[in-house]
Design an enzyme around this catalytic site. Structure first.
Site, short mmCIF file in Angstrom:
data_model
loop_
_atom_site.label_atom_id
_atom_site.label_comp_id
_atom_site.label_asym_id
_atom_site.label_seq_id
_atom_site.Cartn_x
_atom_site.Cartn_y
_atom_site.Cartn_z
N GLY A 1 0.86 -1.17 0.00
CA GLY A 1 0.00 0.00 0.00
C GLY A 1 0.90 1.23 0.00
N ARG B 1 10.34 -1.05 -4.70
CA ARG B 1 9.12 -1.11 -5.52
C ARG B 1 9.05 0.18 -6.33
NH1 ARG B 1 3.59 -3.29 -3.19
NH2 ARG B 1 3.31 -3.90 -5.38
N GLN C 1 -5.71 -8.67 -2.67
CA GLN C 1 -5.74 -7.72 -1.55
C GLN C 1 -7.18 -7.38 -1.15
OE1 GLN C 1 -3.83 -7.47 -4.27
NE2 GLN C 1 -1.94 -6.37 -3.91
N ASP D 1 -1.41 4.85 -6.43
CA ASP D 1 0.02 4.66 -6.14
C ASP D 1 0.87 5.80 -6.68
OD1 ASP D 1 -1.23 1.79 -6.22
OD2 ASP D 1 0.57 1.74 -4.96
N LYS E 1 -3.78 -0.33 -8.47
CA LYS E 1 -3.69 -1.79 -8.68
C LYS E 1 -4.30 -2.21 -10.01
CE LYS E 1 -2.03 -4.09 -6.66
NZ LYS E 1 -0.62 -4.41 -7.05
O1 MRU Z 1 0.58 -3.91 -4.61
P1 MRU Z 1 -0.05 -3.19 -3.47
O2 MRU Z 1 -0.89 -4.05 -2.61
O3 MRU Z 1 0.97 -2.38 -2.69
O4 MRU Z 1 -1.02 -2.14 -4.19
C1 MRU Z 1 -1.80 -1.31 -3.39
C2 MRU Z 1 -2.69 -0.43 -4.16
O5 MRU Z 1 -2.74 -0.47 -5.36
C3 MRU Z 1 -3.46 0.57 -3.36
O6 MRU Z 1 -4.71 0.81 -3.93
C4 MRU Z 1 -2.67 1.88 -3.33
O7 MRU Z 1 -1.35 1.65 -2.92
C5 MRU Z 1 -3.28 2.89 -2.44
S1 MRU Z 1 -3.15 2.46 -0.75
C6 MRU Z 1 -3.85 3.69 0.18
#
Ligand code: MRU
Length: 352
Positions: free
Chosen positions: A52, A96, A202, A243, A254
């Site tokens: 996240g 990442r 998720q 993100d 995502k």
């Molecule tokens: O791969 P992840 O689980 O880190 O991806 C998370 C997301 O895409 C969330 O929607 C995004 O980081 C926003 S979190 C407030």
């Protein structure tokens, strides 16, 4: 357990280490893990023990403190200490690539390192204080996002969300799920439809867990079902996290989010992004410049360690997609809800 978000911090600095919920184990078991070295933090971010965008931002800031603590034991000159620490900070950013919050938070620590004229011990202390400050600010920002967002949630609404932009994607409260929490506090008749979110699930593993723990009515659907329920008139709005958001409002989130946004547009359902300003990367003009993380093929070819496809099939596994700004009704931030034209509203938000 009532009020999940107010009892648990997803990530927290304790004494001389970072304590976090191990999200790879959810929902089967809810366990904390102590991250005690910089390399361990790099691995925790990469393997998604912490995930996240805002949560990995704080993890990055903590990672810099962990590296600083390690280097402080090496009897380096102040100059060498700073040089090596800046290199380690840059290395952490590579864990990442898509979520800009990681870079944003590590850059905050780098600014401290470059500006500080304290001795090594004093600098380690300052970095630690800054990491804790970022933790606390994250929760405060999310509550503001939640409150602004609640204003656009219709009474009794069913809100669709994708992935997990909740308490567990942040230090606490959440961004998209912060909007849900604030709306639910005013109107307990709202409910959530949560997309499963293949391949890491998720939505199923994390969103359903934290919402049901808070007593918020939640229905799990698979990713392909969203347009079916939209057509039936069962979805009133969509709220997701982000993100990285470009200066023109194009928003990476995502993988699968773009599909939801297209379906929402077709059915005249408002599609909102909820994210702090730290997710907005004004150094890039459009979403075309966002680097999309390519993840392991095994996430697609396997479920719970078992093959689910032909062994010699080709696989591609991008972790994120970019929703064009034209599909976004508003970007809910701690400075209010930004509306098109996003170049203009984003610029103004940074001036506030
Ligand atoms: O791969 P992840 O689980 O880190 O991806 C998370 C997301 O895409 C969330 O929607 C995004 O980081 C926003 S979190 C407030």
């Amino acid at each position: 357990m009532a009020e999940f978000h107010s009892k648990i911090k997803t990530i927290e600095w304790v004494d001389n280490f970072s304590k976090m919920v191990d999200q790879t184990l959810l929902p089967k078991s809810f366990e904390f893990v102590n991250i005690t070295s910089g390399q361990q933090m790099y691995d925790a971010i990469k393997t998604m023990i912490v995930r996240g965008a805002p949560a990995i931002g704080v993890a990055g800031a903590h990672g810099v403190v962990l590296y600083a603590q390690e280097l402080a034991k090496e009897n380096l000159s102040c100059e060498d200490f700073v040089k090596k620490l800046l290199e380690k900070a840059d290395y952490l950013i590579t864990s990442r690539p898509t979520a800009v919050n990681l870079k944003w938070a590590v850059e905050k620590q780098k600014d401290l390192i470059k500006e500080s004229n304290a001795d090594i011990e004093g600098l380690v202390e300052k970095l630690k204080e800054n990491g804790i400050k970022l933790e606390n600010e994250d929760i405060a920002i999310n509550k503001k996002i939640g409150d602004y967002g609640a204003e656009v949630v219709p009474k009794g609404a069913t809100i669709l969300t994708h992935c997990n932009a909740g308490a567990l994607a942040t230090v606490g409260y959440g961004t998209a799920l912060g909007v849900v929490r604030s709306a639910f506090a005013n109107d307990p008749t709202i409910q959530v439809f949560a997309d499963e979110t293949r391949p890491r699930q998720q939505g199923a593993r994390i969103t359903t867990l934290e919402l049901t723990m808070d007593g918020i009515p939640t229905t799990l659907i698979t990713d392909g079902m969203c347009s079916y329920f939209m057509k039936k008139g069962m979805i009133d709005m969509v709220v997701v996290g982000a993100d990285r958001i470009a200066a023109n409002g194009d928003s990476a989130n995502k993988i699968g989010t773009y599909t939801v946004a297209i379906a929402a547009k077709y059915h005249n359902i408002p599609f909102y992004i909820a994210a702090p300003l730290s997710t907005i990367d004004t150094s890039i003009k459009t979403g075309d410049e966002i680097v999309i993380e390519e993840r392991s093929h095994e996430e697609v070819t396997h479920i719970n360690g078992d093959w689910i496809c032909a062994k010699d099939v080709n696989v591609i596994n991008p972790g994120f997609d970019v929703t064009p700004h034209e599909l976004i009704a508003g970007i809910i931030t701690e400075k209010g809800i930004l509306r098109p034209d996003y170049n203009e509203s984003i610029r103004k938000a940074f001036e506030m």
